[in-house]
Write a protein that holds these residues in place. Sequence first.
Motif, PDB file in Angstrom:
ATOM      1  N   SER A   1      33.376  -7.539 -22.233  1.00 32.15           N
ATOM      2  CA  SER A   1      33.599  -8.549 -21.198  1.00 32.15           C
ATOM      3  C   SER A   1      35.064  -8.951 -21.100  1.00 32.15           C
ATOM      4  O   SER A   1      35.389  -9.993 -20.527  1.00 32.15           O
ATOM      5  N   GLY A   2      35.954  -8.132 -21.659  1.00 34.00           N
ATOM      6  CA  GLY A   2      37.374  -8.428 -21.604  1.00 34.00           C
ATOM      7  C   GLY A   2      38.030  -7.879 -20.354  1.00 34.00           C
ATOM      8  O   GLY A   2      37.369  -7.478 -19.395  1.00 34.00           O
ATOM      9  N   ALA A   3      39.366  -7.851 -20.368  1.00 31.30           N
ATOM     10  CA  ALA A   3      40.126  -7.443 -19.187  1.00 31.30           C
ATOM     11  C   ALA A   3      39.790  -6.030 -18.731  1.00 31.30           C
ATOM     12  O   ALA A   3      39.737  -5.756 -17.521  1.00 31.30           O
TER      13      ALA A   3
ATOM     14  N   SER B   1      28.882 -12.106 -25.170  1.00 31.03           N
ATOM     15  CA  SER B   1      29.226 -13.461 -24.755  1.00 31.03           C
ATOM     16  C   SER B   1      30.181 -13.365 -23.572  1.00 31.03           C
ATOM     17  O   SER B   1      30.950 -12.397 -23.469  1.00 31.03           O
ATOM     18  N   PRO B   2      30.168 -14.338 -22.675  1.00 30.60           N
ATOM     19  CA  PRO B   2      31.001 -14.261 -21.463  1.00 30.60           C
ATOM     20  C   PRO B   2      32.459 -14.608 -21.709  1.00 30.60           C
ATOM     21  O   PRO B   2      32.836 -15.082 -22.783  1.00 30.60           O
ATOM     22  N   THR B   3      33.266 -14.364 -20.686  1.00 27.42           N
ATOM     23  CA  THR B   3      34.706 -14.570 -20.726  1.00 27.42           C
ATOM     24  C   THR B   3      35.125 -15.479 -19.581  1.00 27.42           C
ATOM     25  O   THR B   3      34.496 -15.474 -18.525  1.00 27.42           O
ATOM     26  N   TYR B   4      36.184 -16.226 -19.777  1.00 26.02           N
ATOM     27  CA  TYR B   4      36.759 -17.006 -18.676  1.00 26.02           C
ATOM     28  C   TYR B   4      37.552 -16.071 -17.769  1.00 26.02           C
ATOM     29  O   TYR B   4      38.433 -15.331 -18.232  1.00 26.02           O
ATOM     30  N   ILE B   5      37.235 -16.126 -16.481  1.00 24.51           N
ATOM     31  CA  ILE B   5      37.857 -15.224 -15.505  1.00 24.51           C
ATOM     32  C   ILE B   5      38.358 -16.032 -14.322  1.00 24.51           C
ATOM     33  O   ILE B   5      37.635 -16.880 -13.792  1.00 24.51           O
ATOM     34  N   MET B   6      39.593 -15.771 -13.915  1.00 22.78           N
ATOM     35  CA  MET B   6      40.177 -16.460 -12.766  1.00 22.78           C
ATOM     36  C   MET B   6      40.660 -15.446 -11.737  1.00 22.78           C
ATOM     37  O   MET B   6      41.178 -14.385 -12.082  1.00 22.78           O
ATOM     38  N   SER B   7      40.479 -15.803 -10.486  1.00 21.83           N
ATOM     39  CA  SER B   7      41.007 -14.983  -9.397  1.00 21.83           C
ATOM     40  C   SER B   7      42.447 -15.391  -9.109  1.00 21.83           C
ATOM     41  O   SER B   7      42.790 -16.581  -9.174  1.00 21.83           O
TER      42      SER B   7
ATOM     43  N   GLY C   1      37.544  -3.208 -26.845  1.00 24.12           N
ATOM     44  CA  GLY C   1      38.803  -3.680 -27.399  1.00 24.12           C
ATOM     45  C   GLY C   1      39.666  -2.600 -28.008  1.00 24.12           C
ATOM     46  O   GLY C   1      39.281  -1.426 -28.090  1.00 24.12           O
ATOM     47  N   LEU C   2      40.844  -3.009 -28.418  1.00 27.58           N
ATOM     48  CA  LEU C   2      41.848  -2.107 -28.978  1.00 27.58           C
ATOM     49  C   LEU C   2      41.836  -2.153 -30.501  1.00 27.58           C
ATOM     50  O   LEU C   2      41.423  -3.144 -31.105  1.00 27.58           O
ATOM     51  N   ASN C   3      42.305  -1.078 -31.097  1.00 31.52           N
ATOM     52  CA  ASN C   3      42.418  -0.981 -32.548  1.00 31.52           C
ATOM     53  C   ASN C   3      43.849  -1.365 -32.927  1.00 31.52           C
ATOM     54  O   ASN C   3      44.791  -0.624 -32.674  1.00 31.52           O
ATOM     55  N   LEU C   4      44.009  -2.550 -33.493  1.00 29.74           N
ATOM     56  CA  LEU C   4      45.352  -3.039 -33.791  1.00 29.74           C
ATOM     57  C   LEU C   4      46.093  -2.139 -34.769  1.00 29.74           C
ATOM     58  O   LEU C   4      45.530  -1.652 -35.744  1.00 29.74           O
TER      59      LEU C   4
END
Length: 496
Positions: A197-199, A222-228, A354-357
């Motif tokens: 649910s990320g970018a 779980s959800p994410t905060y998203i803005m237009s 996600g990414l692997n740091l």
Amino acid sequence: MNGHVNGHLARNSAPETSYDVIVIGAGISGINAGYRLQTTLPDSTYTILEGRSDLGGTWSLFQYPGIRSDSDLYTFGFPFNPWTKDNPIATGESIYEYMKDTASKFGINEHIQYRHKVASADWSSDAQLWRLEVDNEGTRKALYTKFIIMGTGYYDYEKPLEAKIPGLENFKGTRVHPQFWPQDLDYKGKKAVVIGSGATAITIVPALVEGGVGEVTMLQRSPTYIMSVPQGAPFYDAYLPRSLSLWITRLQHIIIPYLLYLFCRKMPNAARNMITGEAKKLLPKDFPMDPHFTPTYKPWDQRLCFCPEGDFFNAFATGRAHVVTGTIKTVTDDGITLENGETLDTDIIITATGLNLSFCGHIALTVDKVPVSLPSKFLWRSSMLTGVPNLGLIIGYVNASWTLGADSASRLLCRLIKTMNEKGYSSATPKISEEEAKDPQLPLNLKSTYIKSGEKKMPSCGRKGPWMPRDNYIVDSWNADRADLGTGLEFGRKST
């Protein structure tokens, strides 16, 4: 310092060469560092070593549908070569072309050596030099430099974050990770599930709908905060000189997002109501907000996601995009079973988890042959590691555009190198006291899954002085140009 160093080389080795500064990585951080080096230190020699065959970093590596920036290009772009297009959120392809044009315009491309992958780097206190072992298509090179600037980013280019999804190996359809998207993948008319649910997920969902997917479901734990965010030129662009308009626009995109960040941190309930309220307006009528768009965490505990002109929300109006919130029980041969018993049939599973740091690009760092353990180090002004001489580490922001932090770091490091040259110093090494090292904190202050997974790979920050993490561009920009370089650094001279 641009000549050859005497020494015996192994078979399949090239001559040893030296530079004043070596930048590792030809992504946005490396290109920015190259510009700052050649303008601040015009008499110094430098090169940029890039392990891949192209510049661009993220923007030439990632090829998934809809790939775009998650920050505005007015601040993600280079301050010395402003982004002039009207769209603040830009496609990956246009960002790559912009970076390529910038490197060519300022002659930075002439300093890039492609297919030069750094395997190791050892600092010699006796020689006051770094020795780099570099692989160039099967040939091993030894390069020497006074100073290294790491423009390698913060994630692993070769290995994505492993998605811990039960039964994923059972799936007989197509499995895809966005980091290695197959260009021949045909998803038209098919069913796809995007896990995450990320970018990245929020980018892929509308792109698949536009590309003709049969159905796409975003499956989130779980959800994410998203803005237009709006696209298009600001109203004053038609009345002001272009250079002034771009300056104002950049300033706005520095200040307003930071104020939004402060608002979210200081007034989380009000920020939550504002963000979810705007999301509700953009979703189809009677679309259920709970649990799909009501995160339980506070805004900016995880990175806030942005979508241009509400394209993510608009995708649900087509009837071909769906969102499911739940926990995976197991993956079957033809779909996914959730803990609540619901099943999702699908042809394609996309693990946008996600990414692997990874810091310093898996380069084996040593000081006088002693391995450097990154997790045991502290960051000086978010740009150097304690106990490691003459090594710059570029880390951007998590609450603003990466390039703002990268440019602050490059300017700081170039000022440091210039000062060392003027005063005859051959080394600068960050040193932290026991008191300053108490109560350490992470340099990336987010609670995202991929950040938590990589906590043990990261160096630490302190709570005061030059050991604080980076989170305010205005302060960091001031420090880059004016802060006392002696605080927290120990300088040395080569023995004669």
